[in-house]
Write an enzyme that holds these catalytic residues in place. Sequence first.
Site, PDB file in Angstrom:
ATOM      1  N   GLU A  45       8.215  -0.464   1.187  1.00 47.84           N
ATOM      2  CA  GLU A  45       8.247   1.012   1.637  1.00 47.84           C
ATOM      3  C   GLU A  45       7.146   1.704   1.357  1.00 47.84           C
ATOM      4  OE1 GLU A  45      10.860   3.373  -1.079  1.00 47.84           O
ATOM      5  OE2 GLU A  45      11.381   4.787   0.537  1.00 47.84           O
ATOM      6  N   ARG A 275      13.058 -10.685 -10.296  1.00 47.45           N
ATOM      7  CA  ARG A 275      11.729  -9.958  -9.802  1.00 47.45           C
ATOM      8  C   ARG A 275      10.774 -10.287 -11.288  1.00 47.45           C
ATOM      9  NH1 ARG A 275      11.356  -3.818  -9.747  1.00 47.45           N
ATOM     10  NH2 ARG A 275      12.798  -4.305  -7.871  1.00 47.45           N
ATOM     11  N   LYS A 285       7.244   2.159 -10.153  1.00 41.97           N
ATOM     12  CA  LYS A 285       6.558   2.790  -9.203  1.00 41.97           C
ATOM     13  C   LYS A 285       6.352   4.415  -9.793  1.00 41.97           C
ATOM     14  CE  LYS A 285       6.792   1.067  -4.810  1.00 41.97           C
ATOM     15  NZ  LYS A 285       7.554   1.135  -3.383  1.00 41.97           N
TER      16      LYS A 285
END
Length: 561
Positions: A45, A275, A285
């Site tokens: 993204e 992850r 983030k």
Amino acid sequence: METSEANVTEKKSSNFVEEFIEEDIAAGKVAASPTKMVHTRFPPEPNGYLHIGHAKAICMDFGAAAKYGGQCNLRFDDTNPSREDTEYVDAIKEDIHWLGFDWGDRMYYASDYFQQLWDLAEEMIRRGLAYVDEQSAEVIAEQKGTPTQPGVESPFRNRPAEESLDLFRRMNKGEFDEGTMTLRAKIDMASPNMHFRDPIMYRIIKYPHHRTGTKWQAYPMYDFAHGQSDFIEGITHSICTLEFEVHRPLYEYFAKIFAEIKGTTYTPRQIEFNRLNLTHTVMSKRYLRNMVETGVVRGWDDPRMPTLCGLRRRGYTPQSIRDFITTIGYTKYDALNDIRLLENAVRNDLNKNATRIMGVIDPVKLTITNWPAGKVEMCEMDNNPEQEGSGVHQMPFSGELYIEREDFQEVAEKKFFRLTIDKEVRLKSAYIIKCTGVEKDAEGKIVNILCTYDPESKSGMPGADRKVKGTLHWVSAQHAVKAEVRLYNALFMDEEATTESERNPESEIVVENAYIEPFVKEHAEVGNKFQFQRLGYFCIDKDTTADKLVFNRTVSLKESK
RNA sequence: UGCCCCAUGGUGUAAUGGUAGCACACCAGAUUUUGGUUCUGUUUGACUGAGUUCGAGUCUCGGUGGGGCAACCA
């Protein structure tokens, strides 16, 4: 800019994701797919910089495609204009290339498919599989129930398709305010899987999209965009992280509908892996952005950041990051990886490839009292003993040197292998010296270490073949180049760090007056990597100017004191 | 009191029903003009309980523990 090629065809032991892919190849599913090859995608993204967790995904997505002779697309997942920006697109592309991967001519955006997605949504409305809901977010959330309680159906759930179609089109024309209407899939409000409780497919966002401008005012949600984009691109394996596991049934539900409408049997397959979590590191983030915006760090590329640009600035190599990813593997176990595995990977790479130089970070003067006044002599030093043919360079030696302050003790503690009064020590690639005394200032701080040298002990001479207590690094005072050296340590104190964890006050230590041997001047390009002997691996920072060298410590050498 | 996923040395990860191995970390030693590198060696492991089987880390069931799911984020 440094580049490197990933040896993506190298043999690695298979993981469960690759086993799934091999099964699908054996079953003929790959051959029956649109591009008839293993086709993956990396779907960032564009709302932040890539971090090492993304590197794990990149290595999987591009690596698996390459391993099976397929392709990996780069696709920007830009379905939410209010939080995305092209600002990040170029940085993301640069980071993927730096890591050693390439998407050829297959760079796409989810927004490329907005029309196809729209048409698909309309067809679902016509088929009675979706409806426009006019309730607020709060009401919808309330009706959704909880994981242990079923939800209740919206009063708009069974409205005529024509009515939904009309409202849906008007949503996109801007006739309604944000938050007043959504398109929902009509599935099952009592499903034990929360994602099946009539998930929202489209919502109104009246914020110009960075690529499509104001053409659209209703945008698809992740669940109605990602899998559909996979379908449109002919993706065979949509590999993502574990938190999407509960989305998979919905992914498959929508894919089946798409396949029916298109009259095909092909559907992409979603596979999830764990992850990346690192000790002493936060990957969020939002948190990283906050540190950048509040000036806690020097930017997204601060050498302490787990971002790829941060690691690059810190001195990490693409090879070391790939090696690290290979080491930690891919499983479904929610693991916490020791950051020392990463450090080990970069030491391995740099040990083989970094040029050895001498640098003194906490200098103390050392005077050789029997050295002829004004004499300068050159010493030859290996560029890299671990690399054959890496050659040598010359280093000036004189009667006034700097050595590391901690390499001298007036009264040596046990197991101190370095310089102390009345004892001998070797100056690497130069002479054996003996300490005869010290000079101190008014506060008692040592300002000068007095030594004599043995003229027969220069490296290479027979007189050098003598056991001495230790070997020190040094620089010639009059020849050394002053530099700023930034020492980096973990950003967080906690091993299992969270956004609440205390940050390490010593995550960055700036040393203003380090001395580096003059050889470095000819090799002072940003990003160049060196081993400061006995200290660690350092690289030239981008803050370096014509009259000021700045080094970052990538990682120290292992110490076994 | 739901659904989904997971569990192998300190950490991470192998094995596809047949000798529990590797890396990192740790400790000890050898080599070394980097207390680096390299080499050798030691210590340390199947969450638990049943079952299937000649044989189970692996298959089945029950516990226990951990993670995820209730954004008009992705």
